[in-house]
Design a protein around this motif. Sequence first.
Motif, PDB file in Angstrom:
ATOM      1  N   UNK A   1       0.935  -1.209   0.114  1.00  0.00           N
ATOM      2  CA  UNK A   1      -0.107  -0.097  -0.130  1.00  0.00           C
ATOM      3  C   UNK A   1       0.799   1.316  -0.035  1.00  0.00           C
ATOM      4  N   UNK A   2       1.928   1.377   0.763  1.00  0.00           N
ATOM      5  CA  UNK A   2       3.044   2.312   0.962  1.00  0.00           C
ATOM      6  C   UNK A   2       3.700   2.700  -0.538  1.00  0.00           C
ATOM      7  N   UNK A   3       3.917   1.576  -1.184  1.00  0.00           N
ATOM      8  CA  UNK A   3       4.479   1.507  -2.462  1.00  0.00           C
ATOM      9  C   UNK A   3       3.446   2.141  -3.520  1.00  0.00           C
ATOM     10  N   UNK A   4       2.506   1.737  -3.483  1.00  0.00           N
ATOM     11  CA  UNK A   4       1.167   2.362  -4.393  1.00  0.00           C
ATOM     12  C   UNK A   4       1.136   3.871  -4.203  1.00  0.00           C
ATOM     13  N   UNK A   5       0.911   4.295  -2.734  1.00  0.00           N
ATOM     14  CA  UNK A   5       0.750   5.643  -2.660  1.00  0.00           C
ATOM     15  C   UNK A   5       1.985   6.347  -3.076  1.00  0.00           C
ATOM     16  N   UNK A   6       3.190   6.092  -2.853  1.00  0.00           N
ATOM     17  CA  UNK A   6       4.410   6.760  -3.131  1.00  0.00           C
ATOM     18  C   UNK A   6       4.349   6.712  -4.592  1.00  0.00           C
ATOM     19  N   UNK A   7       4.284   6.067  -5.351  1.00  0.00           N
ATOM     20  CA  UNK A   7       4.352   5.621  -6.889  1.00  0.00           C
ATOM     21  C   UNK A   7       3.383   6.737  -7.358  1.00  0.00           C
ATOM     22  N   UNK A   8       2.087   6.683  -6.848  1.00  0.00           N
ATOM     23  CA  UNK A   8       0.999   7.644  -7.282  1.00  0.00           C
ATOM     24  C   UNK A   8       1.319   8.885  -7.109  1.00  0.00           C
ATOM     25  N   UNK A   9       2.292   9.350  -5.925  1.00  0.00           N
ATOM     26  CA  UNK A   9       2.490  10.663  -5.905  1.00  0.00           C
ATOM     27  C   UNK A   9       3.497  11.097  -6.725  1.00  0.00           C
ATOM     28  N   UNK A  10       4.457  10.049  -6.834  1.00  0.00           N
ATOM     29  CA  UNK A  10       5.577  10.382  -8.179  1.00  0.00           C
ATOM     30  C   UNK A  10       4.932  10.653  -9.436  1.00  0.00           C
ATOM     31  N   UNK A  11       3.921  10.022  -9.867  1.00  0.00           N
ATOM     32  CA  UNK A  11       3.288   9.996 -11.093  1.00  0.00           C
ATOM     33  C   UNK A  11       2.646  11.246 -11.332  1.00  0.00           C
ATOM     34  N   UNK A  12       1.851  11.835 -10.033  1.00  0.00           N
ATOM     35  CA  UNK A  12       1.097  13.075  -9.942  1.00  0.00           C
ATOM     36  C   UNK A  12       2.109  14.293 -10.113  1.00  0.00           C
ATOM     37  N   UNK A  13       3.118  14.259  -9.301  1.00  0.00           N
ATOM     38  CA  UNK A  13       4.212  15.161  -9.525  1.00  0.00           C
ATOM     39  C   UNK A  13       4.841  15.336 -10.868  1.00  0.00           C
ATOM     40  N   UNK A  14       5.180  13.974 -11.400  1.00  0.00           N
ATOM     41  CA  UNK A  14       5.927  14.110 -12.492  1.00  0.00           C
ATOM     42  C   UNK A  14       5.078  14.734 -13.882  1.00  0.00           C
ATOM     43  N   UNK A  15       3.797  14.530 -13.665  1.00  0.00           N
ATOM     44  CA  UNK A  15       2.755  14.844 -14.855  1.00  0.00           C
ATOM     45  C   UNK A  15       2.373  16.461 -14.695  1.00  0.00           C
ATOM     46  N   UNK A  16       2.398  16.878 -13.551  1.00  0.00           N
ATOM     47  CA  UNK A  16       2.061  18.209 -13.172  1.00  0.00           C
ATOM     48  C   UNK A  16       3.211  19.113 -13.232  1.00  0.00           C
ATOM     49  N   UNK A  17       4.203  18.680 -12.635  1.00  0.00           N
ATOM     50  CA  UNK A  17       5.394  19.829 -12.519  1.00  0.00           C
ATOM     51  C   UNK A  17       6.561  19.387 -13.431  1.00  0.00           C
ATOM     52  N   UNK A  18       6.727  18.449 -14.552  1.00  0.00           N
ATOM     53  CA  UNK A  18       7.735  18.014 -15.103  1.00  0.00           C
ATOM     54  C   UNK A  18       7.288  17.853 -16.721  1.00  0.00           C
ATOM     55  N   UNK A  19       6.664  16.731 -16.645  1.00  0.00           N
ATOM     56  CA  UNK A  19       6.448  16.333 -18.089  1.00  0.00           C
ATOM     57  C   UNK A  19       5.508  17.282 -18.838  1.00  0.00           C
TER      58      UNK A  19
END
Length: 304
Positions: A143-161
Amino acid sequence: MIYLTQFKIIILLLVITITHSSCKVYYDVNTLNSKLKSSVENINQNCTSVTSKISAMQTDYLKLNCKSVEKPFQIAKQLLYETDALVKVMSKYQMNINNEYENFKEYTNGKTKIESGTQEWTKFKFTKKAIKSNIKMLQSKGNDAVKKATAFNKYANEDILKNIQYCDVPSFNSKFDEMLLNLDKSHKTFVEQLREYESKMQDMTNKFNQVFPDQCKLLNEDFQKIKSGKERFEYIKSDVQLCVNKFKISSAGKQIIYSCASDWEIVNKAEKDITAKQADLNNLQQNIQSLISHMQAVINTMQQ
């Protein structure tokens, strides 16, 4: 959440498979093995599903090959590191569960039942406890890994990509090839114009050198300047070809280059060099056109 179902199955099988005979309690080994095997397989499938989803979340970012020196990329790098660390911990607990199952098969090999009070009975009690504990930890870290990966995905899409530019290398090369083709055509046209005005200059000089010596001198001066432009044109054309060749060599084997990557400099340099050569060519063509116009004006004065 994703591992809770498997845990319940294991607890259930312990209730189902207990039998009583006098003062002894037995577990049927085949039933235990079937249930354990099914549960472990489900756990492995869930682990694969979770890690695959996490990997998919990271794919779009990782293929950018971004440099990590600036703050946004440092944050993304840290989120990636934390996610991967959790996935590794998940793998450890998954491996523990699989090892416990393999150990169970080893100490029950050749047996049809486990009798209370025996060495196998003690080992199976440990197996139950170990699997239960590892499932609990696996669920938590998953569960922690999925939450962390989701946070990464959100950050990458909104602030980088969304701020990343890219160069489609094959398309870039096609544009360069088209530009070189157009340069060849322009050079051919220029050579044809050079011959045309050389012929006009010779005709006018032959006809009017005695009458309009100054104008004939101007015509010759203009033509010599145009003629020197041919060498300049060929030099620029050669430089453009060199720039294109360098880009093709540097980008060989690449399909897309992203602006956050270290090799984006290849794209920047190619664009900068080509733009500079295009500016040189435009200036040369303007000068040549100005000289041609002046020659025509001089010719018109002599023909009046």
